[in-house]
Write an enzyme that holds these catalytic residues in place. Structure first.
Site, PDB file in Angstrom:
ATOM      1  N   PHE A  85       0.816  -1.220   0.000  1.00 14.99           N
ATOM      2  CA  PHE A  85       0.000   0.000   0.000  1.00 14.99           C
ATOM      3  C   PHE A  85       0.847   1.266   0.000  1.00 14.99           C
ATOM      4  O   PHE A  85       0.614   2.191   0.761  1.00 14.99           O
ATOM      5  CB  PHE A  85      -0.981   0.014   1.181  1.00 14.99           C
ATOM      6  CG  PHE A  85      -1.782  -1.262   1.332  1.00 14.99           C
ATOM      7  CD1 PHE A  85      -2.258  -1.940   0.219  1.00 14.99           C
ATOM      8  CD2 PHE A  85      -2.064  -1.783   2.581  1.00 14.99           C
ATOM      9  CE1 PHE A  85      -2.996  -3.121   0.345  1.00 14.99           C
ATOM     10  CE2 PHE A  85      -2.797  -2.955   2.728  1.00 14.99           C
ATOM     11  CZ  PHE A  85      -3.262  -3.627   1.602  1.00 14.99           C
ATOM     12  N   HIS A  86       1.855   1.286  -0.905  1.00 13.41           N
ATOM     13  CA  HIS A  86       2.728   2.455  -1.036  1.00 13.41           C
ATOM     14  C   HIS A  86       2.730   2.988  -2.474  1.00 13.41           C
ATOM     15  O   HIS A  86       3.794   3.208  -3.053  1.00 13.41           O
ATOM     16  CB  HIS A  86       4.160   2.102  -0.627  1.00 13.41           C
ATOM     17  CG  HIS A  86       4.301   1.606   0.766  1.00 13.41           C
ATOM     18  ND1 HIS A  86       5.376   0.850   1.183  1.00 13.41           N
ATOM     19  CD2 HIS A  86       3.513   1.748   1.856  1.00 13.41           C
ATOM     20  CE1 HIS A  86       5.238   0.546   2.461  1.00 13.41           C
ATOM     21  NE2 HIS A  86       4.104   1.078   2.890  1.00 13.41           N
ATOM     22  N   PRO A  87       1.555   3.227  -3.085  1.00 12.30           N
ATOM     23  CA  PRO A  87       1.568   3.720  -4.469  1.00 12.30           C
ATOM     24  C   PRO A  87       2.113   5.143  -4.533  1.00 12.30           C
ATOM     25  O   PRO A  87       1.874   5.958  -3.638  1.00 12.30           O
ATOM     26  CB  PRO A  87       0.089   3.672  -4.868  1.00 12.30           C
ATOM     27  CG  PRO A  87      -0.661   3.823  -3.580  1.00 12.30           C
ATOM     28  CD  PRO A  87       0.185   3.116  -2.549  1.00 12.30           C
TER      29      PRO A  87
END
Length: 552
Positions: free
Chosen positions: A467-469
């Site tokens: 969850f690090h876009p």
């Protein structure tokens, strides 16, 4: 409801900018589509798996079928709530490595090298070591963002660090200080038992000022007249209206929604905009491109002793923990339970860490499903600098429609090599003497998975987003055809419009992105105010002296 500065998005960067701009006496209006962050699901650190799986707080984005991961659609949570993703994330605080930012500067983001951003990280932080060592000279002491460390009472947190040392790796007292490389304590944005989101740290103090306001609305597009952004078209209470910006419009809507807004406003690749009947204001081919993320696996071990958090994995214990937290803000509920970590290098010749570990003393998934084995523990592990790139594109010209998201995970051969390395190095750590009293057997992948092909099958089926876009509106030189913003966060080709959030990262940083996103908002505020940057700090970080010839 007009203001000098209209900020779209009350997330990590948007909250920081609202605070700094209003502090400087400017009138600020923040537009946020999501609602309140009140209530235990968000504010209780141990409840972190709930908000990111609730439509009330999450935009609910999914990727397109990922061609290299068996056409699985992966979830991409983004905060639709005051505080943005800082209100639904895992609360892990990582600055990133110095060389990440030096790479930004070399890529055209002049003035964003490590010497330039370090003073902003210090300005962010109110750092508390909690008696677990650390690097005081490198840390901020009176910033808005409280950064703490968990109590590390569970013996498995010590076992993880001891095992890393026994395997020949470095240890570090503070991966956010001089030395990132090694095994040591993990840091969290938790203060006095509560999630210390960007909303708590920055927005709430800002909203106490008469010159800072917040409105709930869906931003539909930026209104641009004669090449200048003059306001934002919003849908509010079922009506479409325009909020005027006296000086500038600032987009801070996430690496998914920020490029979507640019494209809906006529800023993007001309041919793509034409497909959706959108008039072109600025032909910028880089909008929505360069999408990056961290992918990870859980390496899970069954425990031979009942020392894990699984003993609390029942309704009675959860209720007791919740009650204790509600009344005292203490106990198990007051930590995210990520209390030990590591950053290591995958092989010789890599000069700074490219693998990250989060250690957790329970075998459980992000969606809150515990392993069938019962008592267990896990290391979340993944490579930090994949060269795979994806894109965010429009599904339609309707602002209510989610964009198309294709990460294109695992599209490079080295991605597979790197992940196999992650699995094998983790197995080696868990095989050390420090874990001997605690290990029963490997749950996942399991002893049957040994060959490259077997590991690849496991990766294809089980790799998940961390969850690090980021990266979808890359910062670079004004004459770079793929850059979207210049080094002062100005959208290239449009006056009066800036963008500042994780979209602008030229390349993903080491570790979790909340800290770098807040730093981006802090630094962008100084660019917007035109008052000069904080003085550079030319502090040298530690690099392994034998990195050219040794992996550890």
């Amino acid at each position: 409801m007009d203001a000098d500065y209209v900020i779209i998005g009350a997330g990590s960067a948007g909250c920081a900018m609202a605070h700094r701009l209003s502090e400087a006496g400017k009138s600020v209006l923040v537009i946020e589509h999501g609602g309140s962050d009140a209530g235990p699901f968000i504010q209780m650190p141990a409840a972190l798996s709930y908000p990111m799986n609730m439509g009330l707080y999450d935009w609910g984005f999914q990727s397109e079928p990922e061609p290299h991961l068996g056409n699985r659609k992966l979830v991409c949570p983004r905060g639709k709530v005051i505080g943005g993703s800082s209100s639904i994330n895992g609360m892990v605080y990582v600055r990133g490595h110095a060389q990440d930012y030096d790479h930004w500067a070399e890529s055209g983001a002049q003035g964003w090298g490590y010497a330039d951003v370090l003073p902003y990280f210090k300005r962010i932080e109110h750092w508390h070591s909690g008696g677990h060592g650390g690097d005081k000279a490198w840390r901020g002491k009176d910033g808005p963002l409280h950064v703490t460390r968990g109590p590390r009472r569970n013996p498995l947190f010590k076992a993880f660090v001891d095992a890393g040392r026994q395997a020949g790796y470095q240890t570090t007292d503070d991966y956010n200080g001089e030395k990132q490389e090694g095994f040591g304590p993990m840091e969290q944005t938790v203060w006095r038992g509560r999630r210390w989101s960007a909303a708590n740290a920055y927005l709430r103090p800002a909203l106490k000022r008469a010159n800072c306001n917040l409105t709930r609305a869906l931003a539909r597009r930026v209104v641009i007249e004669n090449g200048r952004a003059v306001g934002v078209e919003v849908e509010r209470n079922g009506k479409i209206e325009i909020i005027k910006a006296g000086r500038e419009v600032i987009i801070a809507a996430s690496s998914i929604n920020s490029p979507k807004l640019l494209m809906l406003s006529g800023i993007g690749r001309a041919a793509h905009l034409a497909e959706h009947g959108i008039e072109v204001v600025a032909d910028r081919a880089g909008v929505g491109q360069n999408l990056q993320d961290h992918l990870e696996l859980y390496i899970q071990m069954a425990a031979s002793k009942p020392v894990t958090l699984y003993r609390y994995w029942n309704l009675f214990s959860k209720a007791r923990i919740g009650a204790q937290w509600l009344f005292t803000k203490a106990g198990m509920g007051a930590s995210n339970q990520f209390e030990s970590a590591a950053f290591i290098r995958s092989k010789k010749g890599v000069n700074y860490p490219d693998i990250q570990y989060h250690f957790l003393p329970i075998a459980v998934r992000y969606d809150g499903k515990a392993a069938a084995e019962g008592h267990g523990f896990q290391a979340h592990v993944g490579p930090m600098r994949s060269t795979s790139r994806g894109a965010v594109t429009l599904a339609s010209g309707d602002p209510n429609d989610a964009p198309k998201i294709l990460f294109n995970y695992m599209s490079q051969p080295e991605d597979w090599e790197d992940f196999r390395t992650c699995i094998r190095l983790t197995r080696e750590v868990f095989a050390q003497e420090a874990f001997a009293p605690f290990v029963k057997h490997e749950i996942q992948p399991g002893a049957a998975y040994q060959t490259d092909d077997e590991l690849d099958d496991f990766i294809r089926e089980h790799a998940e987003s961390a969850f690090h876009p980021c990266g979808t509106a890359r910062m670079g030189a004004a004459d770079d055809p793929m850059a979207v913003v210049d080094p002062e966060c100005r959208v290239i080709g449009v006056d009066g419009l800036r963008l500042a959030d994780s979209s602008i990262f030229p390349r993903i940083t080491n570790g979790n992105l909340n800290g770098p996103s807040i730093m981006t908002g802090e630094k962008a505020a100084d660019h917007i105010l035109g008052r000069g940057m904080l003085p550079a700090m030319n502090d040298d970080v530690w690099l392994h002296p034998d990195w050219k010839t040794a992996q550890r």
